[in-house]
Scaffold this motif. Structure first.
Motif, short mmCIF file in Angstrom:
data_model
loop_
_atom_site.label_atom_id
_atom_site.label_comp_id
_atom_site.label_asym_id
_atom_site.label_seq_id
_atom_site.Cartn_x
_atom_site.Cartn_y
_atom_site.Cartn_z
N UNK A 480 0.84 -1.20 0.00
CA UNK A 480 0.00 0.00 0.00
C UNK A 480 0.88 1.25 0.00
N UNK A 481 0.23 2.34 -0.34
CA UNK A 481 0.88 3.65 -0.26
C UNK A 481 -0.10 4.64 0.36
N UNK A 482 0.36 5.35 1.37
CA UNK A 482 -0.49 6.31 2.08
C UNK A 482 0.15 7.68 2.00
N UNK A 483 -0.65 8.67 1.65
CA UNK A 483 -0.17 10.05 1.59
C UNK A 483 -1.13 10.94 2.37
N UNK A 484 -0.56 11.82 3.16
CA UNK A 484 -1.37 12.81 3.86
C UNK A 484 -1.30 14.13 3.09
N UNK A 485 -2.47 14.68 2.77
CA UNK A 485 -2.50 15.95 2.06
C UNK A 485 -1.99 17.07 2.95
N UNK A 486 -1.55 18.12 2.32
CA UNK A 486 -0.93 19.21 3.05
C UNK A 486 -1.92 19.89 3.98
N UNK A 487 -1.46 20.15 5.19
CA UNK A 487 -2.27 20.87 6.17
C UNK A 487 -2.15 22.38 5.93
N UNK A 488 -3.07 23.16 6.49
CA UNK A 488 -2.95 24.62 6.37
C UNK A 488 -1.63 25.11 6.97
N UNK A 489 -1.12 26.20 6.40
CA UNK A 489 0.12 26.76 6.92
C UNK A 489 -0.05 27.25 8.35
N UNK A 490 -1.24 27.76 8.67
CA UNK A 490 -1.51 28.27 10.01
C UNK A 490 -2.78 27.61 10.52
N UNK A 491 -2.71 27.05 11.71
CA UNK A 491 -3.88 26.44 12.36
C UNK A 491 -4.27 27.35 13.51
N UNK A 492 -5.54 27.81 13.47
CA UNK A 492 -6.02 28.74 14.50
C UNK A 492 -7.14 28.08 15.30
N UNK A 493 -7.24 28.51 16.55
CA UNK A 493 -8.26 27.99 17.42
C UNK A 493 -9.64 28.37 16.90
N UNK A 494 -10.57 27.41 16.99
CA UNK A 494 -11.97 27.58 16.57
C UNK A 494 -12.14 27.75 15.08
N UNK A 551 -11.34 11.87 4.69
CA UNK A 551 -10.94 13.08 5.38
C UNK A 551 -11.73 13.25 6.66
N UNK A 552 -11.23 14.14 7.52
CA UNK A 552 -11.86 14.49 8.78
C UNK A 552 -11.85 16.02 8.91
N UNK A 553 -12.90 16.55 9.48
CA UNK A 553 -12.96 17.98 9.79
C UNK A 553 -12.61 18.15 11.27
N UNK A 554 -11.68 19.04 11.53
CA UNK A 554 -11.17 19.23 12.88
C UNK A 554 -11.33 20.69 13.27
N UNK A 555 -11.83 20.91 14.48
CA UNK A 555 -11.97 22.26 15.03
C UNK A 555 -11.15 22.31 16.32
N UNK A 556 -10.02 23.00 16.32
CA UNK A 556 -9.23 23.11 17.55
C UNK A 556 -9.96 23.93 18.60
N UNK A 557 -9.89 23.49 19.84
CA UNK A 557 -10.54 24.20 20.94
C UNK A 557 -9.52 24.66 21.99
N UNK A 558 -8.24 24.54 21.68
CA UNK A 558 -7.21 24.87 22.66
C UNK A 558 -6.03 25.49 21.94
N UNK A 559 -5.45 26.51 22.53
CA UNK A 559 -4.27 27.17 21.98
C UNK A 559 -3.02 26.50 22.54
#
Length: 593
Positions: A480-494, A551-559
């Protein structure tokens, strides 16, 4: 048990009473001496009169002399001192020439002339069980074949006595290795004399030596470092011969002409030819030890069939126990970071070294199943470290280490792509030279050029080298081959962001894949770090060469620093992990306000 002897005393020892001469009875009993004697005696001497020689009745004063007289041949009174041993604690380094210096001190009642020295070397290997095997020729009739190892086997690296010569290039030997340039063997390397000329093995030390004066003699010995190019030299029972402890015993014979002084006066007796024996024992140590540890790797397990990647239940986070934790598991075309640490192995014994260069090299062999290509752009000619004026800190002593790292890409050869291989991650070559040990003040070796004031491991004209195999690794063209797509350059709370992956079935078979988002209860305080939306426990069937994205949708709740959710993918067919995130191995990211 006892013999009685009657003696008639001389007039000066006693008086005559009534015209009768009293008889003295002297019993000789079987008795052991009160103190150890320094000379060998026959049983007859030991059990009869020698132990009683200086015991007498009071009527016979000592001034009349002993009852028996023992005549000894001329004996050497010279004292021999190994002045190198206190500096090295009996250790010598592999890969360079080692010099042992002896101090010869003439006795207080002798004058010496025509002083000559001869050294003979014999060595042995000590295996893990503690048993020793002598290094010799198989034809040696004095030892059983199971108690010796063949000195002509290159894997043995037989220690040899050497001397300076005018040959600038390395000199081949019958032992399967080359001597450094400028050095040659002493005779056959073991110091054996010519049977037709017994004096051929002796070399002159000094012409004359007055009583109490000192002279200095030396001998040089060499043993090479292990040569990885000779790993294919197969001899039964020598698979781990490089790790055996090697000990060398050097028997030194000193011969000279002796004139003995009489009673502290200047009058001397006739000149006699005397000799004495001295033994030096040394243990061989590798110059440097190397320890490798895996760094970060880019790829996921991808379903490799290594035992450490097996699972009993694809819906469980548990893996099968596997004992070979030292083996590094890699995937074809993966880039892996490896860390290395060098440490002087005999620094505690006073033998420091200096590192000149550390270089990475691929195992250049037609039989190797893969290639390792160095990917560090800053490393020219695969050099990982090199001493220069900007970076002179290269000495390895007590408490000091040299660390380095490199990134290599794995490329399996086409003939091995359908299976898996086990090999070593390249070769690390280290160039080094010893830190010279200066002789004590007032000590010098006559006529020896640049080595007249040093002893122990010698700093040769060219740097010595030793090689180390990289860490053991298991390599496979994963299914198998697994690739993770690029995350945002900046992750902000909420602020929601998407975490997506793409999995590809590289085989020609249908594959069932379990997708699992681990329950938050498994992660400490995870419910306060983010909210997640997406498939929690799902199964996907992939056709040959098919790709699937999820994919998954993630909402950060902590800084602050936040771990991403633990996601696992498992192959039903192979019972292996395709992607496996655990509390010990999670992606850590920084969430900004």
């Amino acid at each position: 048990e006892e013999v009685k002897v009657l003696f008639c005393p001389i007039p000066s020892a006693t008086t005559i009473v009534n015209d009768e001469k009293p008889m003295i009875e002297l019993p000789i009993r079987r008795k052991k001496p009160a103190t150890d004697v320094k000379f060998k005696r026959t049983p007859f001497e030991e059990d009869n009169y020698i132990s009683e020689a200086w015991k007498r009745p009071e009527v016979l004063p000592m001034s009349l002399g002993p009852r028996c007289l023992r005549l000894l041949p001329p004996m050497a009174n010279m004292t021999v001192t190994n002045i190198t041993e206190p500096f090295t604690k009996g250790r010598v380094l592999e890969g360079t020439v080692n010099r042992i210096v002896l101090k010869l001190t003439a006795g207080a009642t002798e004058n010496c002339s025509d002083i000559k020295i001869c050294a003979k070397c014999s060595s042995s290997l000590t295996i893990e069980g503690g048993s020793a095997k002598r290094i010799s020729l198989p034809s040696d009739s004095s030892a059983e074949q199971g108690d010796i190892v063949n000195m002509m086997n290159p894997r043995v690296r037989t220690p040899a006595l050497v001397k300076l010569d005018d040959t600038p290039k390395p000199t081949p030997t019958d032992f399967g290795y080359d001597l450094p340039g400028g050095w040659g063997l002493v005779g056959n390397g073991q110091g054996e004399n010519d049977e037709y000329n017994p004096e051929s093995g002796y070399s002159s030390v000094a012409s004359t030596l007055e009583s109490g004066e000192d002279a200095y003699a030396y001998f040089d010995i060499f043993r090479p470092s292990p040569d990885l190019a000779k790993k294919d030299f197969e001899v039964a029972g020598d698979s781990d011969m490089e790790s055996h402890i090697c000990q060398s015993d050097i028997d030194v014979s000193i011969r000279y002409r002796q004139k003995r002084c009489v009673g502290g006066s200047n009058r001397q007796l006739n000149e006699d030819f005397v000799s004495l024996e001295y033994k030096v024992t040394v243990l061989w140590s590798p110059p440097v030890n190397a320890v490798f540890s895996p760094g970060s790797n880019e790829l996921f397990p991808s379903g490799n069939r290594h035992p450490s990647n097996s699972v009993t239940d694809p819906t469980s986070s548990q893996t099968k126990a596997y004992q070979s934790d030292e083996e590094l598991v890699l995937i074809d075309k993966e880039k892996v970071v490896t860390n290395g640490t060098l440490e002087a192995s005999a620094c505690v014994d006073g033998l420091d070294i200096e590192i000149e260069q550390v270089r990475f090299a691929d195992i250049n062999n037609d039989n190797t199943p893969c290639q390792f290509i160095l990917r560090n752009e800053c490393h020219k000619d695969n050099v990982l470290y090199e001493r220069d004026a900007i970076n002179p800190a290269n000495a390895l002593g007590v408490g000091s280490k040299l660390s380095f790292a490199w990134t290599a890409e794995v490329k399996m050869k086409e003939a091995y792509l359908k299976g898996s291989v086990s090999t070593n991650l390249g070769i690390v070559s280290v160039k080094w030279h010893p830190v010279p040990l200066e002789l004590p003040t007032g000590t010098a070796l006559n006529g020896n050029g640049e080595f007249a004031l040093v002893h122990g491991p010698l700093k040769l004209a060219t740097s010595s080298s030793c090689c180390f195999l990289g860490p053991s690794c298991y390599i496979e063209n994963a299914p198998f081959e697994v690739k993770m797509n690029k995350l945002p350059d900046v992750i902000q709370v909420a602020v929601p962001f998407e975490l997506s992956y793409c999995i590809t079935n590289k085989t020609s078979l249908d594959q069932d894949v379990d997708i699992q988002l681990r329950d938050f209860d498994y992660v400490k305080d995870s419910n306060s770090e983010y909210l997640v939306g997406g498939p929690t426990n799902n199964r996907k069937c992939l056709a040959p060469n098919e790709s699937h994205s999820f994919s998954f949708m993630i909402v950060p709740t902590k800084v602050g620093q936040v771990f991403l959710p633990q996601i696992s993918l498992a192959s039903r067919r192979f019972n292996t992990w395709i992607m496996h995130e655990t509390p010990e191995r999670q992606s850590l990211h920084c969430v900004l306000p």
